[in-house]
Design a protein around this motif. Sequence first.
Motif, PDB file in Angstrom:
ATOM      1  N   VAL A   1      15.104  -6.848  -2.333  1.00 33.58           N
ATOM      2  CA  VAL A   1      13.920  -7.547  -2.842  1.00 33.58           C
ATOM      3  C   VAL A   1      12.660  -6.990  -2.181  1.00 33.58           C
ATOM      4  O   VAL A   1      11.659  -6.725  -2.857  1.00 33.58           O
ATOM      5  CB  VAL A   1      14.044  -9.074  -2.625  1.00 33.58           C
ATOM      6  CG1 VAL A   1      12.722  -9.783  -2.878  1.00 33.58           C
ATOM      7  CG2 VAL A   1      15.138  -9.642  -3.521  1.00 33.58           C
ATOM      8  N   LEU A   2      12.696  -6.797  -0.868  1.00 31.30           N
ATOM      9  CA  LEU A   2      11.524  -6.273  -0.160  1.00 31.30           C
ATOM     10  C   LEU A   2      11.205  -4.838  -0.584  1.00 31.30           C
ATOM     11  O   LEU A   2      10.037  -4.481  -0.767  1.00 31.30           O
ATOM     12  CB  LEU A   2      11.741  -6.358   1.352  1.00 31.30           C
ATOM     13  CG  LEU A   2      11.780  -7.774   1.932  1.00 31.30           C
ATOM     14  CD1 LEU A   2      12.143  -7.727   3.414  1.00 31.30           C
ATOM     15  CD2 LEU A   2      10.471  -8.518   1.708  1.00 31.30           C
ATOM     16  N   ASN A   3      12.234  -4.010  -0.763  1.00 30.46           N
ATOM     17  CA  ASN A   3      12.001  -2.625  -1.197  1.00 30.46           C
ATOM     18  C   ASN A   3      11.474  -2.571  -2.626  1.00 30.46           C
ATOM     19  O   ASN A   3      10.598  -1.762  -2.938  1.00 30.46           O
ATOM     20  CB  ASN A   3      13.276  -1.794  -1.046  1.00 30.46           C
ATOM     21  CG  ASN A   3      13.423  -1.256   0.351  1.00 30.46           C
ATOM     22  OD1 ASN A   3      12.547  -0.558   0.855  1.00 30.46           O
ATOM     23  ND2 ASN A   3      14.520  -1.591   1.005  1.00 30.46           N
TER      24      ASN A   3
ATOM     25  N   LYS B   1       6.638  -1.869  -6.138  1.00 27.79           N
ATOM     26  CA  LYS B   1       5.691  -2.485  -7.071  1.00 27.79           C
ATOM     27  C   LYS B   1       4.260  -2.457  -6.524  1.00 27.79           C
ATOM     28  O   LYS B   1       3.304  -2.229  -7.266  1.00 27.79           O
ATOM     29  CB  LYS B   1       6.121  -3.925  -7.341  1.00 27.79           C
ATOM     30  CG  LYS B   1       5.157  -4.711  -8.188  1.00 27.79           C
ATOM     31  CD  LYS B   1       5.586  -6.176  -8.276  1.00 27.79           C
ATOM     32  CE  LYS B   1       4.427  -7.034  -8.708  1.00 27.79           C
ATOM     33  NZ  LYS B   1       4.631  -8.434  -8.460  1.00 27.79           N
ATOM     34  N   LEU B   2       4.126  -2.697  -5.216  1.00 32.19           N
ATOM     35  CA  LEU B   2       2.791  -2.805  -4.619  1.00 32.19           C
ATOM     36  C   LEU B   2       2.169  -1.464  -4.244  1.00 32.19           C
ATOM     37  O   LEU B   2       0.957  -1.385  -4.041  1.00 32.19           O
ATOM     38  CB  LEU B   2       2.848  -3.695  -3.377  1.00 32.19           C
ATOM     39  CG  LEU B   2       3.175  -5.171  -3.603  1.00 32.19           C
ATOM     40  CD1 LEU B   2       3.209  -5.903  -2.275  1.00 32.19           C
ATOM     41  CD2 LEU B   2       2.183  -5.805  -4.565  1.00 32.19           C
ATOM     42  N   GLU B   3       2.988  -0.413  -4.146  1.00 30.45           N
ATOM     43  CA  GLU B   3       2.450   0.876  -3.702  1.00 30.45           C
ATOM     44  C   GLU B   3       1.293   1.324  -4.597  1.00 30.45           C
ATOM     45  O   GLU B   3       1.422   1.405  -5.811  1.00 30.45           O
ATOM     46  CB  GLU B   3       3.542   1.941  -3.706  1.00 30.45           C
ATOM     47  CG  GLU B   3       3.077   3.257  -3.111  1.00 30.45           C
ATOM     48  CD  GLU B   3       4.189   4.278  -2.972  1.00 30.45           C
ATOM     49  OE1 GLU B   3       3.918   5.326  -2.385  1.00 30.45           O
ATOM     50  OE2 GLU B   3       5.309   4.018  -3.441  1.00 30.45           O
ATOM     51  N   GLY B   4       0.155   1.546  -3.972  1.00 34.21           N
ATOM     52  CA  GLY B   4      -1.033   1.976  -4.697  1.00 34.21           C
ATOM     53  C   GLY B   4      -1.807   0.833  -5.340  1.00 34.21           C
ATOM     54  O   GLY B   4      -2.841   1.067  -5.969  1.00 34.21           O
ATOM     55  N   ASN B   5      -1.318  -0.406  -5.200  1.00 41.61           N
ATOM     56  CA  ASN B   5      -1.958  -1.547  -5.853  1.00 41.61           C
ATOM     57  C   ASN B   5      -2.506  -2.586  -4.885  1.00 41.61           C
ATOM     58  O   ASN B   5      -2.937  -3.654  -5.313  1.00 41.61           O
ATOM     59  CB  ASN B   5      -0.962  -2.228  -6.801  1.00 41.61           C
ATOM     60  CG  ASN B   5      -0.570  -1.326  -7.942  1.00 41.61           C
ATOM     61  OD1 ASN B   5      -1.412  -0.728  -8.589  1.00 41.61           O
ATOM     62  ND2 ASN B   5       0.724  -1.203  -8.173  1.00 41.61           N
TER      63      ASN B   5
ATOM     64  N   GLY C   1      -0.870   4.101   1.186  1.00 43.40           N
ATOM     65  CA  GLY C   1       0.550   4.413   1.116  1.00 43.40           C
ATOM     66  C   GLY C   1       1.410   3.203   0.788  1.00 43.40           C
ATOM     67  O   GLY C   1       0.952   2.212   0.227  1.00 43.40           O
ATOM     68  N   ARG C   2       2.666   3.309   1.175  1.00 45.99           N
ATOM     69  CA  ARG C   2       3.678   2.296   0.857  1.00 45.99           C
ATOM     70  C   ARG C   2       3.931   1.431   2.071  1.00 45.99           C
ATOM     71  O   ARG C   2       3.954   1.919   3.201  1.00 45.99           O
ATOM     72  CB  ARG C   2       4.970   3.018   0.453  1.00 45.99           C
ATOM     73  CG  ARG C   2       6.089   2.123  -0.023  1.00 45.99           C
ATOM     74  CD  ARG C   2       7.307   3.006  -0.391  1.00 45.99           C
ATOM     75  NE  ARG C   2       8.321   2.278  -1.089  1.00 45.99           N
ATOM     76  CZ  ARG C   2       9.275   1.549  -0.511  1.00 45.99           C
ATOM     77  NH1 ARG C   2       9.319   1.452   0.806  1.00 45.99           N
ATOM     78  NH2 ARG C   2      10.170   0.922  -1.234  1.00 45.99           N
ATOM     79  N   MET C   3       4.178   0.133   1.855  1.00 47.65           N
ATOM     80  CA  MET C   3       4.523  -0.718   2.987  1.00 47.65           C
ATOM     81  C   MET C   3       5.878  -0.282   3.527  1.00 47.65           C
ATOM     82  O   MET C   3       6.731   0.203   2.785  1.00 47.65           O
ATOM     83  CB  MET C   3       4.486  -2.206   2.625  1.00 47.65           C
ATOM     84  CG  MET C   3       5.596  -2.731   1.787  1.00 47.65           C
ATOM     85  SD  MET C   3       5.316  -4.519   1.524  1.00 47.65           S
ATOM     86  CE  MET C   3       6.939  -4.987   0.983  1.00 47.65           C
ATOM     87  N   ASP C   4       6.045  -0.421   4.819  1.00 50.01           N
ATOM     88  CA  ASP C   4       7.256   0.045   5.508  1.00 50.01           C
ATOM     89  C   ASP C   4       8.064  -1.157   5.977  1.00 50.01           C
ATOM     90  O   ASP C   4       7.584  -1.951   6.790  1.00 50.01           O
ATOM     91  CB  ASP C   4       6.831   0.916   6.696  1.00 50.01           C
ATOM     92  CG  ASP C   4       7.983   1.679   7.308  1.00 50.01           C
ATOM     93  OD1 ASP C   4       9.076   1.717   6.716  1.00 50.01           O
ATOM     94  OD2 ASP C   4       7.775   2.257   8.385  1.00 50.01           O
TER      95      ASP C   4
END
Length: 104
Positions: free
Chosen positions: A26-28, A33-37, A43-46
Amino acid sequence: YNLHNSLAVVEVPISREEKPERVEKVLNDLADKLEGNIPKAKGRMDILGVEMITEHAMVYKITQATAATEQYAVQRYLLREIRIALEKNHIKVPKQKIEVTDGK
């Protein structure tokens, strides 16, 4: 004044009853979904993984690079989006339990 990126850090308690593989999926999916938004994020959340295990929870640590000094705004945004994703996927968060005794 800061010329470098900042880092938003979020710790998310999840009920120990939940399967880690399901939570991480779910987190990945949310990270994709959120990357770039995310406003002011870079970047992407880690998803770093389980940071701590308590009596009632597994605590996941998540980080997100942000524009300088924008870490708190991004942190609030992430907390909201994570909560929505957890509710949508019926993932439980631990509820505080209070024991009351009569002192006898």
